[in-house]
Design an enzyme around this catalytic site. Sequence first.
Site, PDB file in Angstrom:
ATOM      1  N   GLN A  62      -6.666  -9.744 -10.313  1.00 47.94           N
ATOM      2  CA  GLN A  62      -6.102 -10.422 -11.477  1.00 47.94           C
ATOM      3  C   GLN A  62      -6.649  -9.871 -12.793  1.00 47.94           C
ATOM      4  OE1 GLN A  62      -3.645 -12.369 -11.395  1.00 47.94           O
ATOM      5  NE2 GLN A  62      -3.578 -13.395  -9.414  1.00 47.94           N
ATOM      6  N   ALA A 113      -1.019  -3.562  -6.243  1.00 49.55           N
ATOM      7  CA  ALA A 113       0.025  -2.976  -7.095  1.00 49.55           C
ATOM      8  C   ALA A 113       0.963  -4.021  -7.671  1.00 49.55           C
ATOM      9  CB  ALA A 113       0.819  -1.938  -6.305  1.00 49.55           C
ATOM     10  N   HIS A 114       1.281  -5.053  -6.907  1.00 48.21           N
ATOM     11  CA  HIS A 114       2.318  -5.981  -7.376  1.00 48.21           C
ATOM     12  C   HIS A 114       1.838  -6.888  -8.503  1.00 48.21           C
ATOM     13  CE1 HIS A 114       1.299  -9.979  -5.461  1.00 48.21           C
ATOM     14  NE2 HIS A 114       0.464  -9.184  -4.811  1.00 48.21           N
ATOM     15  N   CYS A 129      -0.830 -17.559  -2.244  1.00 47.84           N
ATOM     16  CA  CYS A 129      -1.214 -17.288  -0.858  1.00 47.84           C
ATOM     17  C   CYS A 129      -1.482 -18.565  -0.082  1.00 47.84           C
ATOM     18  CB  CYS A 129      -2.443 -16.386  -0.814  1.00 47.84           C
ATOM     19  SG  CYS A 129      -2.123 -14.750  -1.490  1.00 47.84           S
ATOM     20  N   GLY A 143      -4.069  -6.380  -1.938  1.00 47.83           N
ATOM     21  CA  GLY A 143      -5.364  -6.924  -2.295  1.00 47.83           C
ATOM     22  C   GLY A 143      -6.062  -7.613  -1.138  1.00 47.83           C
ATOM     23  N   THR A 200       1.089   4.908   9.418  1.00 48.37           N
ATOM     24  CA  THR A 200       1.834   5.830   8.563  1.00 48.37           C
ATOM     25  C   THR A 200       1.878   5.314   7.134  1.00 48.37           C
ATOM     26  OG1 THR A 200       3.182   6.492  10.452  1.00 48.37           O
ATOM     27  CG2 THR A 200       4.028   7.014   8.258  1.00 48.37           C
TER      28      THR A 200
END
Length: 406
Positions: free
Chosen positions: A201, A221-222, A348, A75, A258
């Site tokens: 969220q 994703a998490h 964070c 994000g 990658t």
Amino acid sequence: MRPVARVIYLDWNATTPPHPEVLSAMQAAAEVAWANPASVHGPGRRARAFIEQAREAVARLTGFDARDVTLTSGGTEANNLALWHAFGGEAAGAGAPAQGAGAAREAGALVVSRIEHPSVIRAAEGLAARGVRVAWVEPEPSGRVAPEALAAAMDRAAEGATVRLVSLQAVNHETGVLQPVAEAAALAHARGARLHVDAVQAVGRLSPEAWVGADLVSVAAHKIRGPKGIGALAVRPGIRLRPILVGGAQERGLRPGTQDALAAAGFAVAARRARDAPARYAALAPLRDRLEAELTRVGRQAGVTPLRNGEGARAPHITNLSWPGWRGDELCAALDLEGVAVSSGSACSAGTAEPSPVLTAMLGPERAASAVRFSLGEETTEDDLAEAVRRVARVLSRLRSFPAGS
């Protein structure tokens, strides 16, 4: 020796436990997706398939076209890419000085609220350092950004520059307060600006109406029981993004490096699951309300009445309470020893001594310093919450003789 307490995880806003189906998909992908997805040979194409499956799943989840979904590292990168796209070229590093008196007019203007995620706030500050005119919008004490305040900020910014972008989250990460995205979209579009919505969220917890009208949407994703280290930025057709990193041509040159096919395999499964998840989260609202009532009860028994931070429409799984006389980080540490995982602010910003900037903007530093966030998830049960309340009561009774600052 006291036995180790069963951990009750009430920090689903910080991250979610990967779903077993996600872990199984990643394990299966590891057998066949070890090659570089950018390679044109058979092993590379097999790895590339997982990348494209994730892109398609995110597109269906957000309501965008797969061609307009850029996979990112999460994000934070998605938010940075969204903000920088409107104001600079390649590798537009934060912190560079403004280029003369006319820089603000040339660079354009950004409108952003004071209660955004740190990745948006810091990106906006970096843009301001490069000459972008940034109009900050203060929240109401309820935690909502009023459409009238957004409109005033847009008009204020337009006096010195062209407003190119408005950034407003769908759901506040600390209070759960829903923001007026549809109104913000109408205001921005009427002025010829785009709207970026940090939906990290909201996706998988609320219906797509939470980000309706957005031109750019960030996903991680998490937060939806997928792996860490992967996310996405979805944009409306015709929006030309600019890279913030330089290197190879991966992700159409927007995100060099990658690609991680294993993370993409997990992201695809998580995104598919998340389409049905809002119903599961809606069922948490009665549990959240009961938790608030029980925490208020045990708080009063210990001589303190907790104050709820965030009013009006809220996400169904979040409550944020301030405990006058105590420090929120100390309460979190004490609850951790009791086996209850909660937080005192954005994950964070963990490790900083400053109170939550979100709550400070809403209600002031004292209220922010005593705040604790409880966030529920799909696996949270009534028994979990009842036991959590008992442990909170133990902590409060133990700490009542040691108020904050003693």
